[in-house]
Write a protein that holds these residues in place. Structure first.
Motif, mmCIF file in Angstrom:
data_model
loop_
_atom_site.group_PDB
_atom_site.id
_atom_site.type_symbol
_atom_site.label_atom_id
_atom_site.label_comp_id
_atom_site.label_asym_id
_atom_site.label_seq_id
_atom_site.Cartn_x
_atom_site.Cartn_y
_atom_site.Cartn_z
ATOM 1 N N ILE A 18 -31.497 -6.243 1.724
ATOM 2 C CA ILE A 18 -31.518 -7.613 0.938
ATOM 3 C C ILE A 18 -32.534 -7.448 0.062
ATOM 4 C CG2 ILE A 18 -31.018 -9.869 0.582
ATOM 5 C CD1 ILE A 18 -30.106 -9.736 3.724
ATOM 6 N N CYS A 19 -32.694 -7.256 -1.301
ATOM 7 C CA CYS A 19 -33.924 -6.989 -2.054
ATOM 8 C C CYS A 19 -33.621 -7.225 -3.469
ATOM 9 C CB CYS A 19 -34.168 -5.252 -1.930
ATOM 10 S SG CYS A 19 -35.537 -4.787 -3.015
ATOM 11 N N LEU A 20 -34.588 -7.702 -4.341
ATOM 12 C CA LEU A 20 -34.558 -7.786 -5.494
ATOM 13 C C LEU A 20 -34.555 -6.441 -6.181
ATOM 14 C CD1 LEU A 20 -36.780 -11.066 -5.948
ATOM 15 C CD2 LEU A 20 -34.403 -10.888 -6.299
ATOM 16 N N PRO A 21 -34.032 -6.097 -7.442
ATOM 17 C CA PRO A 21 -34.083 -5.152 -8.068
ATOM 18 C C PRO A 21 -35.460 -4.459 -8.625
ATOM 19 C CG PRO A 21 -32.375 -6.222 -8.972
ATOM 20 C CD PRO A 21 -33.426 -7.089 -8.140
ATOM 21 N N SER A 22 -36.335 -5.538 -8.729
ATOM 22 C CA SER A 22 -37.803 -5.104 -9.006
ATOM 23 C C SER A 22 -38.517 -4.343 -7.852
ATOM 24 C CB SER A 22 -38.524 -6.344 -9.645
ATOM 25 O OG SER A 22 -38.331 -7.417 -8.551
ATOM 26 N N LEU A 23 -38.306 -4.799 -6.446
ATOM 27 C CA LEU A 23 -38.742 -4.104 -5.385
ATOM 28 C C LEU A 23 -38.221 -3.065 -4.768
ATOM 29 C CD1 LEU A 23 -39.885 -7.483 -4.002
ATOM 30 C CD2 LEU A 23 -41.313 -5.828 -5.140
ATOM 31 N N GLU A 24 -36.926 -2.561 -5.317
ATOM 32 C CA GLU A 24 -36.129 -1.512 -4.699
ATOM 33 C C GLU A 24 -36.744 -0.185 -4.570
ATOM 34 O OE1 GLU A 24 -32.611 -0.786 -6.584
ATOM 35 O OE2 GLU A 24 -31.607 0.293 -4.790
ATOM 36 N N LYS A 25 -37.929 -0.006 -5.526
ATOM 37 C CA LYS A 25 -38.674 1.486 -5.378
ATOM 38 C C LYS A 25 -39.528 1.325 -4.174
ATOM 39 C CE LYS A 25 -42.291 3.724 -8.182
ATOM 40 N NZ LYS A 25 -43.231 3.713 -6.976
#
Length: 731
Positions: free
Chosen positions: A580-587
């Motif tokens: 469960i992750c915001l796209p900005s932190l997926e890296k």
């Protein structure tokens, strides 16, 4: 196309027939020198263009206007053949004049056919060698000029002989040609042109080739005394009247006349179209189209206001015929399967009145089937049939077979005892009409016998049409094999019970909806109370402890359901981790998973995060609580088991921890969150091992909000279920 000019030739000015022969010849010689004999000049005027020509004969003007291929000069023995010759012969020969004068001088009303034929041959012999361009003008091609001598027509025998003599005209023509005829009736006995015109009209009806009468010219010499000239009138309207008379007679006696359409003016195009539709509907036995076309004709006639008396009279004939044909029938009845048979019956009677017995038998039988087929289908299906069902061949035949099977019972119904027998009789006729009548008894086809059968049959249908509702019900009970009304009543009551049950369920649904609305209002009120809490007093530790205690009871309620998912055989160990992750932190999450040796994972769709309003910026604790509860029930709806690993990655670590606490508290056993700081990331495993009773009073409002929000969260989760987890690879 060939043009024919028919000229009538009279006696001209009267000469004293008591003169001696020598004296007559003396006067004839004087007349030849003057160039004319017996006919005086007149100033003829053509009304159509005002052209005026002074001449003894109107013939030379007509030939130049028409340019005929054939000229027939029709007269009697006393007609002025000599004068016609001296006027139009290219070269006048004295012996020809004496010969023609002898024919006139010796001719009498009692002359026999042989004398007529000899005289005719002599005249044609002289005309053939003498009359040419002076009559016809310099036209291209040869022109045939032929004399036809008739008897005076003073009795029936002479009229019959004249018919035979006139028939010789048409026998001399080429049947492969099309002929356009112009008829001049200026010079002659008044009775002969009338008779000749009627024969011409008859011949054009019966000839194997096409004959069209273009003109009927009459030079009115009597009017020259008043006008100073003799107007030449085209009386071709006489032919139109004859055509109209025949067309109307044909229409009245046979129901339609194709030639009637040709006599309707071009500016009445809508009427012509409606009549054409009627004609085609009759030919194809399309009763619905027939009734619509009749209605159109009547409406057009009612809306017209004709100054043309003849057209108005024709429309009156049409109106009377069409009004009587369908009577009080209305087109909307055609949509009722229980009434369409009435239209078929009216059409059948109309065919009968027009003496078309084959069509009457066919339409009458179809009307009977249309009457009984809805009763048959009503019994079979226990509902009102459609027109399409009633028109199916199989249903019509089965309904008729049932009628025959109920024959004995129908015989007990007053006035219709013979219905089935007459129908069978007509059915036999109908089949014989349709199949060439091979090897059938000729006596079955006498007009009187078939007419009597049709008459009786239609009388019964007429009685049926006038039945009262009770009489109709009596027939219905006899025809149908079971009590349809009783069955329908039973079904009606059953339908009412079903509707009552639906009403009860609807009321129950509304009560539940009202309760949910009240709970929703309570939740909103709780959120308002939470917003008033002293935000400065919050700290991650105490808040976490409170949330854990709040969800403890819920965890116990849901644990059994989760355990059922595990025991049903679903894979809980091989399923990849859920992120469960915001796209900005997926890296950062991918880098961390790669270092752990994890190759794949499933990620919650970004659309779910948007629906739950999980964004980069901070939000209040209450909103995060509701979002976390919604996320738990979303995972629960997807069938995620308690043993599934779940990792949470948000920008604010305290909010990620807060989110993980709630999901873990509701029953997920392997929850962690990823703490990202200064470009590095580390995993924090959340363990649910706090003891009871260690939360302060400030969290009671959060407890209320969480419990009251459960129903709304479950409903929201069901709508979010359409967004499945996304399969991802760690590159």
């Amino acid at each position: 196309m060939k043009k024919v000019l028919m000229l009538s030739l009279g006696t001209g000015s009267v000469v004293d027939d008591n003169l001696e022969k020598d004296s007559h010849k003396q006067r004839l010689s004087e007349a030849i020198e003057n160039g004319v004999y017996r006919y005086r000049k007149a100033l003829y005027c053509f009304e159509e263009n005002g052209e005026k020509v002074e001449t003894e004969f109107v013939a030379n003007v007509l030939t130049k206007r028409i340019s005929p291929d054939y000229i027939f000069v029709i007269g009697t023995l006393k007609s002025c053949w000599t004068s016609f010759y001296t006027k139009f012969a290219d070269e006048i020969k004295e012996e020809d004049v004496w010969a023609l004068d002898d024919i006139e001088f010796n001719g009498t009303a009692s002359a026999d056919i042989e004398q007529l034929m000899q005289s005719e041959r002599k005249i044609n012999e002289i005309y053939a060698k003498s009359i040419g361009e002076k009559l016809t003008g310099p036209i291209s091609g040869p022109v045939s000029v032929k004399a036809v001598i008739l008897r005076y027509g003073i009795d029936d025998e002479q009229l019959k002989q004249n018919y035979e003599l006139l028939s010789g005209i048409w026998s001399s023509l080429d049947p492969s040609e099309e002929y356009h005829v112009s008829f001049d009736i200026t010079h002659s006995f008044r009775s002969l042109p009338i008779y000749n015109l009627s024969i011409l009209d008859y011949k054009r009806m019966i000839a194997d080739y096409s004959i069209t009468v273009d003109h009927v010219y009459y030079g009115n010499l009597e009017m020259s005394r008043e006008l100073g000239y003799a107007p030449v009138v085209d009386l071709v309207d006489l032919i139109k009247n004859m055509d109209l008379s025949k067309a109307v007679s044909e229409f009245r006696n046979m129901g339609f006349s194709r030639s009637l359409l040709d006599l309707i003016p071009e500016d009445e195009n809508e009427l012509k179209v409606a009549l054409t539709d009627f004609y085609w509907a009759v030919q194809t036995n399309n009763i619905i189209k027939l009734s619509l076309s009749v209605d159109s004709v009547l409406k057009l006639i009612d809306a017209s206001n004709d100054s043309n008396t003849r057209l108005a009279e024709l429309k009156s004939v049409l109106k009377n015929a069409f009004s009587n044909m369908l009577g009080d029938w209305k087109n909307e009845y055609g949509r009722d399967p229980f009434r369409i048979w009435e239209l078929g019956f009216k059409v059948a009677k109309w065919h009968y009145d027009m003496n078309r017995y084959a069509e009457a038998a066919l339409a009458g039988l179809e009307a009977l089937k249309s009457f009984i087929v809805p009763l048959y289908l009503e019994e079979i299906n226990l509902n009102t049939p459609t027109l399409k069902e009633c028109s199916l061949y199989e249903n019509c035949n089965k309904s008729y077979e049932q009628l025959k099977a109920r024959k004995e019972k129908i015989k007990n119904i007053e006035d219709v005892e013979e219905l089935v027998d007459l129908a069978e009789c007509l059915r036999t006729y109908r089949n014989e009409f349709a199949h060439y009548n091979v090897d059938q008894n000729p006596s079955n086809y006498t007009q009187d016998e078939i007419g009597a059968c049709l008459n009786k049959f239609f009388k019964i249908l007429d009685i049926i049409q006038g039945w009262s509702p009770e009489q109709y019900k009596q027939f219905r009970r006899v025809y149908q094999t079971r009590d349809v009304d009783a069955i329908k009543e039973e079904r009606r009551q059953e339908e009412e019970r079903r509707k009552e049950e639906e009403r009860r369920k609807e009321e129950e649904r509304r009560r539940e909806e009202k309760q949910r609305e009240e709970k929703k209002n309570n939740t909103i009120e709780s959120e308002k109370n939470i917003d008033n809490l002293d935000s400065g007093a919050d700290n991650a530790g105490s808040l976490t402890q409170g949330i854990i205690d709040i969800v403890r009871v819920q965890k116990e309620k849901e644990e059994n359901t989760m355990q059922e998912l595990i025991t049903t055989g679903q894979d809980t160990s091989l399923n990849p981790m859920i992120l469960i992750c915001l796209p900005s932190l997926e890296k950062y999450a991918k880098d961390f998973l790669k270092n752990k040796g994890i190759e794949s994972y499933k990620m919650v769709d970004i659309r779910v995060l948007k629906e739950l309003r999980i964004k980069r910026s901070k939000i209040d604790n209450t909103r995060w609580t509701i979002a976390a509860v919604d996320m738990y029930y979303y995972l629960f709806e997807l069938g995620i088991t308690p043993d599934r690993e779940i990792m949470i990655c948000f920008e604010e670590p305290e909010m990620a921890f807060f989110f993980a606490m709630i999901i873990g508290g509701f029953g997920m056993k392997k929850v962690s969150y990823l703490k990202v700081s200064d470009g590095t990331s580390s995993e924090v495993v959340v363990r649910m091992n706090r003891e009871e009773g260690q939360y302060d009073m400030r969290l009671t409002n959060i407890e209320r909000a969480t419990r009251l929000n459960k129903i709304q969260s479950q409903e929201k989760a069901r709508t979010l279920k359409k967004y499945q987890l996304i399969d991802c690879k760690v590159d």
